[in-house]
Design a protein around this motif. Sequence first.
Motif, mmCIF file in Angstrom:
data_model
loop_
_atom_site.group_PDB
_atom_site.id
_atom_site.type_symbol
_atom_site.label_atom_id
_atom_site.label_comp_id
_atom_site.label_asym_id
_atom_site.label_seq_id
_atom_site.Cartn_x
_atom_site.Cartn_y
_atom_site.Cartn_z
ATOM 1 N N PHE A 19 75.706 18.506 21.358
ATOM 2 C CA PHE A 19 77.023 18.488 22.263
ATOM 3 C C PHE A 19 76.496 18.361 23.692
ATOM 4 C CE2 PHE A 19 80.234 20.764 24.186
ATOM 5 C CZ PHE A 19 81.113 19.508 24.480
ATOM 6 N N VAL A 20 75.728 19.725 23.714
ATOM 7 C CA VAL A 20 75.430 20.086 25.125
ATOM 8 C C VAL A 20 73.990 18.514 25.621
ATOM 9 C CG1 VAL A 20 73.169 21.161 26.257
ATOM 10 C CG2 VAL A 20 75.145 22.937 25.397
ATOM 11 N N ALA A 21 73.685 18.159 25.397
ATOM 12 C CA ALA A 21 72.143 16.643 25.562
ATOM 13 C C ALA A 21 73.502 15.583 26.133
ATOM 14 C CB ALA A 21 71.859 16.189 24.538
ATOM 15 N N GLU A 22 74.966 15.738 24.784
ATOM 16 C CA GLU A 22 75.173 14.343 24.931
ATOM 17 C C GLU A 22 76.662 15.052 26.602
ATOM 18 O OE1 GLU A 22 77.560 13.647 21.384
ATOM 19 O OE2 GLU A 22 75.958 13.945 20.551
ATOM 20 N N LEU A 23 77.033 15.919 26.161
ATOM 21 C CA LEU A 23 77.812 16.451 27.238
ATOM 22 C C LEU A 23 76.929 16.400 28.655
ATOM 23 C CD1 LEU A 23 80.312 17.189 28.096
ATOM 24 C CD2 LEU A 23 79.988 19.611 28.613
ATOM 25 N N GLY A 24 75.604 16.684 29.394
ATOM 26 C CA GLY A 24 74.943 16.476 30.476
ATOM 27 C C GLY A 24 74.929 15.272 30.763
ATOM 28 N N ALA A 25 74.539 14.266 29.923
ATOM 29 C CA ALA A 25 74.363 13.116 29.858
ATOM 30 C C ALA A 25 75.704 12.733 30.216
ATOM 31 C CB ALA A 25 73.660 12.336 28.479
ATOM 32 N N ALA A 26 76.646 12.742 29.837
ATOM 33 C CA ALA A 26 77.517 11.909 30.426
ATOM 34 C C ALA A 26 78.102 12.493 31.945
ATOM 35 C CB ALA A 26 78.588 12.363 29.591
ATOM 36 N N TYR A 27 77.553 13.524 32.279
ATOM 37 C CA TYR A 27 77.908 13.998 33.395
ATOM 38 C C TYR A 27 76.822 13.400 34.168
ATOM 39 C CZ TYR A 27 81.307 17.223 31.928
ATOM 40 O OH TYR A 27 82.939 17.346 31.544
ATOM 41 N N ARG A 28 75.316 13.059 34.149
ATOM 42 C CA ARG A 28 73.919 12.744 34.817
ATOM 43 C C ARG A 28 74.966 12.200 35.423
ATOM 44 N NH1 ARG A 28 68.763 15.593 34.473
ATOM 45 N NH2 ARG A 28 68.977 17.215 33.947
ATOM 46 N N GLU A 29 75.555 10.344 34.030
ATOM 47 C CA GLU A 29 75.073 9.398 34.340
ATOM 48 C C GLU A 29 76.586 9.348 35.008
ATOM 49 O OE1 GLU A 29 75.600 4.899 33.923
ATOM 50 O OE2 GLU A 29 74.009 6.070 34.168
ATOM 51 N N TRP A 30 77.953 9.938 34.730
ATOM 52 C CA TRP A 30 79.442 8.477 35.186
ATOM 53 C C TRP A 30 79.572 10.749 36.154
ATOM 54 C CZ3 TRP A 30 81.381 4.949 34.549
ATOM 55 C CH2 TRP A 30 80.858 4.205 34.156
ATOM 56 N N GLY A 31 79.145 11.376 35.841
ATOM 57 C CA GLY A 31 80.459 12.355 36.145
ATOM 58 C C GLY A 31 81.769 12.810 35.768
ATOM 59 N N PHE A 32 81.549 12.042 34.912
ATOM 60 C CA PHE A 32 82.725 12.044 34.183
ATOM 61 C C PHE A 32 82.717 12.474 32.625
ATOM 62 C CE2 PHE A 32 85.216 11.133 38.406
ATOM 63 C CZ PHE A 32 86.478 11.742 38.192
ATOM 64 N N ALA A 33 83.906 12.806 32.265
ATOM 65 C CA ALA A 33 83.713 13.001 30.500
ATOM 66 C C ALA A 33 85.318 13.190 30.080
ATOM 67 C CB ALA A 33 82.180 13.712 30.124
ATOM 68 N N GLY A 34 85.594 12.677 28.696
ATOM 69 C CA GLY A 34 86.701 13.094 28.459
ATOM 70 C C GLY A 34 86.008 14.070 27.609
ATOM 71 N N ILE A 35 86.867 15.467 27.337
ATOM 72 C CA ILE A 35 87.222 16.838 25.736
ATOM 73 C C ILE A 35 88.467 16.769 25.179
ATOM 74 C CG2 ILE A 35 87.023 19.288 26.092
ATOM 75 C CD1 ILE A 35 84.259 17.774 27.140
ATOM 76 N N ASN A 36 88.632 16.746 23.980
ATOM 77 C CA ASN A 36 89.285 16.850 23.466
ATOM 78 C C ASN A 36 89.211 17.480 21.986
ATOM 79 O OD1 ASN A 36 87.687 15.273 21.483
ATOM 80 N ND2 ASN A 36 88.761 13.053 20.955
ATOM 81 N N HIS A 37 90.197 18.600 21.077
ATOM 82 C CA HIS A 37 90.540 18.636 19.985
ATOM 83 C C HIS A 37 89.560 20.354 21.295
ATOM 84 C CE1 HIS A 37 90.751 16.765 16.887
ATOM 85 N NE2 HIS A 37 89.174 15.930 17.217
ATOM 86 N N HIS A 38 90.056 20.809 22.147
ATOM 87 C CA HIS A 38 90.166 21.558 23.119
ATOM 88 C C HIS A 38 91.041 22.650 23.079
ATOM 89 C CE1 HIS A 38 93.653 19.868 24.625
ATOM 90 N NE2 HIS A 38 93.742 19.077 24.569
#
Length: 311
Positions: A19-38
Motif C-alpha cells: 500500500f505504501v509503495a502504491e500510494l507513494g507512486a501515485a503521489y510522485r506521478e500525480w500529486g493526487f489519489a483517491g482513498i476509499n474504505h476510509h
Amino acid sequence: MSQIPTLDIRRYDTDRDAFVAELGAAYREWGFAGINHHGIPQRLIDESYDVFKRFFALPDEVKRKYHVPGGGGARGYTPFGIETAKGAKHFDLKEFWHVGRELPPGSKYADVMPPNLWPDEVPDFRDKAYALYQALDQLGARVLCALALHIGLPENYFADKTNNGNSILRPIHYPPITADDIPNVRAGAHEDINFITLLVGASAAGLEVRAHNGDWVPFTADADTIVVNIGDMLQRLTNHVYPSTTHRVTNPPGEQARKPRYSTPFFLHPNPDFLIDVLPSCITPERPSRYPEPITAHGYLEERLREIKLR
C-alpha cells in the motif's frame, strides 16, 4: 491515458508495504489519489452537507454577519467574488465557510489561530461540522504515516508536527451559473497551500487535474471515495518528491451549469511554528535542494493568502 488511482486504505493495516509503495507512486506521478474504505460514516458526511446547504441558503445579509473584514477568511464566512486564484484575472465563482481547530485554553497558537464562529441560524452546524473536521484530521494523519514511510521517515514523523496544525474545513457553495459568456470559472487553476487536502463528497463533476504533459484529466470520485492531494508545503518539505499538482473546478456544460455545486475540502496544515526545511532524505546529487531558506508554516501561509487576495 493513465488514470489517477484510488486505493483502499484498509490495506495500510493488512498489506502495508504494498500500500505504501502504491500510494507513494501515485503521489510522485500525480500529486493526487483517491482513498476509499476510509471509515468515515456516510451519515456524517450527508448530515454535514445538509447543515452546510442550509447555511448557504440563508439571505445574503444574514451570511455576511459572519464575515470578518481583515480576517483573511480564517474563520467564518467569505462571500462570493473574493478569492482569486494566484495570477488569475477573474475571481472564483464561490462562497465558503471556514472551520478551524478548537484550541485548549492558553494555547500558544491562540494569537494566530482565532476561535471559530458558528451560525446561530443553523443550530446543529457546529456539531456536524466539527465532527467531520475531526474525522478528516484523523484520516489525514493516516495518509501522512504512509507518506512518511515511503520517503524513509519513521511512521509517526508527522504526528507531533500536525497535532496543533492550523487545519481548515471549508464547505464551499458554487451557485448556479446563469450567464453563458462569463470569463470566470468556478475555481481557477491553482495549487493548495497546505500539507495535504482531503476532499469529501463533491456533489458534481468538475474537478480536473493537470497531467505532466499539460492535459487536464477529470477526476470525479465515487461516492465513497475521498480525494487526497499534495499541497505546496509538503512539496517544499520533500523537495518536490511529492508534487503539488495544479487543479481547477470547471463550469459544467449546458443545463448542468444551472445547478449549484457543493464540495468540502479539508486543508491539513502543520503546526504554525513548524519550520518547513527540506528533508535531508529528499536531497540527492540529482535532486539538489530547491529551497535553501527555511520558512515557518505560518509565515508561508501569510505569504500565500496575500497572493490569492484573502489578505
